[in-house]
Design a protein around this motif. Structure first.
Motif, PDB file in Angstrom:
ATOM      1  N   CYS A 136       0.927  -1.048  -0.031  1.00 43.63           N
ATOM      2  CA  CYS A 136       0.014   0.028  -0.005  1.00 43.63           C
ATOM      3  C   CYS A 136       0.762   1.258  -0.016  1.00 43.63           C
ATOM      4  CB  CYS A 136      -0.869  -0.045   1.373  1.00 43.63           C
ATOM      5  SG  CYS A 136      -0.111   0.100   2.985  1.00 43.63           S
ATOM      6  N   GLY A 138       0.674   5.900  -0.135  1.00 39.14           N
ATOM      7  CA  GLY A 138      -0.243   7.231  -0.263  1.00 39.14           C
ATOM      8  C   GLY A 138       0.845   8.382  -0.071  1.00 39.14           C
ATOM      9  N   LEU A 140       1.155  12.088   1.523  1.00 36.22           N
ATOM     10  CA  LEU A 140       0.575  12.987   2.654  1.00 36.22           C
ATOM     11  C   LEU A 140       1.159  14.380   2.501  1.00 36.22           C
ATOM     12  CD1 LEU A 140      -0.723  13.103   5.651  1.00 36.22           C
ATOM     13  CD2 LEU A 140       1.524  12.496   6.619  1.00 36.22           C
ATOM     14  N   ASP A 146       5.274  17.154   0.182  1.00 39.84           N
ATOM     15  CA  ASP A 146       4.699  15.705   0.004  1.00 39.84           C
ATOM     16  C   ASP A 146       5.362  14.858   0.348  1.00 39.84           C
ATOM     17  OD1 ASP A 146       2.502  17.186  -0.906  1.00 39.84           O
ATOM     18  OD2 ASP A 146       2.432  16.591  -2.943  1.00 39.84           O
ATOM     19  N   ARG A 148       5.670  10.535   0.507  1.00 42.06           N
ATOM     20  CA  ARG A 148       4.914   8.974   0.355  1.00 42.06           C
ATOM     21  C   ARG A 148       5.308   8.433   1.049  1.00 42.06           C
ATOM     22  NH1 ARG A 148       8.011   4.485  -2.573  1.00 42.06           N
ATOM     23  NH2 ARG A 148       6.310   3.188  -3.488  1.00 42.06           N
ATOM     24  N   PHE A 186      -4.435   4.957   6.031  1.00 47.03           N
ATOM     25  CA  PHE A 186      -4.394   6.110   5.181  1.00 47.03           C
ATOM     26  C   PHE A 186      -4.349   5.915   3.987  1.00 47.03           C
ATOM     27  CE2 PHE A 186      -1.641   9.264   3.373  1.00 47.03           C
ATOM     28  CZ  PHE A 186      -2.418  10.585   3.371  1.00 47.03           C
ATOM     29  N   CYS A 187      -3.002   4.995   3.821  1.00 46.35           N
ATOM     30  CA  CYS A 187      -2.548   4.713   2.501  1.00 46.35           C
ATOM     31  C   CYS A 187      -3.718   3.943   1.692  1.00 46.35           C
ATOM     32  CB  CYS A 187      -1.288   3.728   2.580  1.00 46.35           C
ATOM     33  SG  CYS A 187       0.204   4.444   3.048  1.00 46.35           S
ATOM     34  N   GLU A 189      -7.040   4.232   2.112  1.00 42.16           N
ATOM     35  CA  GLU A 189      -7.795   5.161   1.692  1.00 42.16           C
ATOM     36  C   GLU A 189      -7.581   6.005   0.384  1.00 42.16           C
ATOM     37  OE1 GLU A 189     -10.532   8.703   3.435  1.00 42.16           O
ATOM     38  OE2 GLU A 189      -8.796   8.008   4.559  1.00 42.16           O
ATOM     39  N   GLN A 190      -6.181   6.099   0.370  1.00 40.41           N
ATOM     40  CA  GLN A 190      -5.335   7.093  -0.655  1.00 40.41           C
ATOM     41  C   GLN A 190      -5.546   6.106  -1.946  1.00 40.41           C
ATOM     42  OE1 GLN A 190      -3.055  10.085  -0.626  1.00 40.41           O
ATOM     43  NE2 GLN A 190      -4.752  10.361   0.436  1.00 40.41           N
ATOM     44  N   ARG A 230      -5.089  11.912   9.785  1.00 43.95           N
ATOM     45  CA  ARG A 230      -4.148  12.582   9.008  1.00 43.95           C
ATOM     46  C   ARG A 230      -3.439  13.670  10.117  1.00 43.95           C
ATOM     47  NH1 ARG A 230      -4.504  14.323   3.520  1.00 43.95           N
ATOM     48  NH2 ARG A 230      -6.095  12.738   3.418  1.00 43.95           N
TER      49      ARG A 230
END
Length: 260
Positions: A136, A138, A140, A146, A148, A186-187, A189-190, A230
């Motif tokens: 996985c 995402g 952030l 940003d 990863r 979180f990942c 969901e991304q 988050r």
């Protein structure tokens, strides 16, 4: 995933745990070393410095071998093979079963680790219908750019994520300050999959002098709260960025800066 130009940093989930151990070094020292009178006991400052070096070594991918970590890897592999009905999933590990002794064993890095069949099947049956070792990732956003986030989920169930842990002695809440239960949901969901919860499934393994092995299982359950996650991830990652930038001259593996 190929390098993405606007991503400034790349953190895998267990690296966030290593940094957390550094931040919590005083608390950890008090718990494990505070009452010790042994001459080799580290001082709080020495333990903090060691924790810092451990983070840098992990960033720089310095090779190390840990029997405790290898035992966990072997147990996880056995459980995955039982779920997938495979003889083996890794080329660097040899798995065996001894029906007479009722054990599974794994040969890994020159050592053999044995586990009662009962605890291995207990975990495998609990994960019936899961997908083992799911990657996985995402992105952030932070005030420094940003980030990863990425990692491998041990067992992905229809509504939740499960992470297998092994330990020689479990205490309630041992994994509360770990970061997989924030980073992995979180990942996912991304990636378009909203999970509802995260579980650490802990196998306590006590190897007695007689050669017998005593095991017990425990669970830590965490609901996935997107907004809170988050916020916590952003704060932790920004602290980590400040740490690595302050120690950039000690970092030789540039992958963490998204530089291959």
């Amino acid at each position: 995933m190929s390098k993405v130009p606007n991503i400034r940093y790349q953190f895998y989930a267990t690296l966030l745990d290593s940094f957390q151990s550094y931040l919590s070094s005083d608390e950890i020292w008090e718990k494990y070393w505070g009452s010790s009178t042994k001459p080799e006991t580290l001082t709080p400052d020495e333990f903090c410095e060691k924790s810092k070096q451990d983070v840098l070594d992990r960033i720089n991918r310095v090779p190390f071998q840990s029997a405790a970590a290898d035992q966990g890897t072997c147990f996880n592999e056995i459980v995955d093979c039982l779920i997938l009905n495979k003889a083996t999933c890794r080329e660097d590990m040899v798995l065996r079963s001894d029906k007479e002794r009722q054990i599974f064993s794994a040969d890994f890095r020159g050592q053999t680790y044995e586990f009662p069949m009962s605890i291995c099947w207990e975990f495998a049956k609990y994960y019936n219908g899961s997908l083992p070792q799911v990657f996985c990732e995402g992105v952030l956003p932070t005030k420094y750019g940003d980030v990863r986030l990425y990692g491998y989920i041990d067992e992905l169930m229809p509504f939740g994520i499960h992470d297998i842990k092994t330990t020689g002695g479990y205490q309630a809440g041992n994994f509360r300050k770990h970061w997989q239960h924030h980073a992995y949901p979180f990942c996912m969901e991304q990636m378009g999959t909203l999970v509802k919860y995260f579980e650490y499934n802990i196998c306590e393994i006590k190897r007695l002098q007689s050669g017998a092995v005593k095991t017990a299982s425990f669970t830590e359950f965490y609901p996935y709260l997107p907004e809170e996650t988050r916020m916590l991830l952003t704060t932790h990652c920004e602290q980590f960025i400040e740490f690595i930038e302050a120690n950039r001259d000690k970092i030789t593996d540039k992958k963490i800066f998204n530089q291959e």
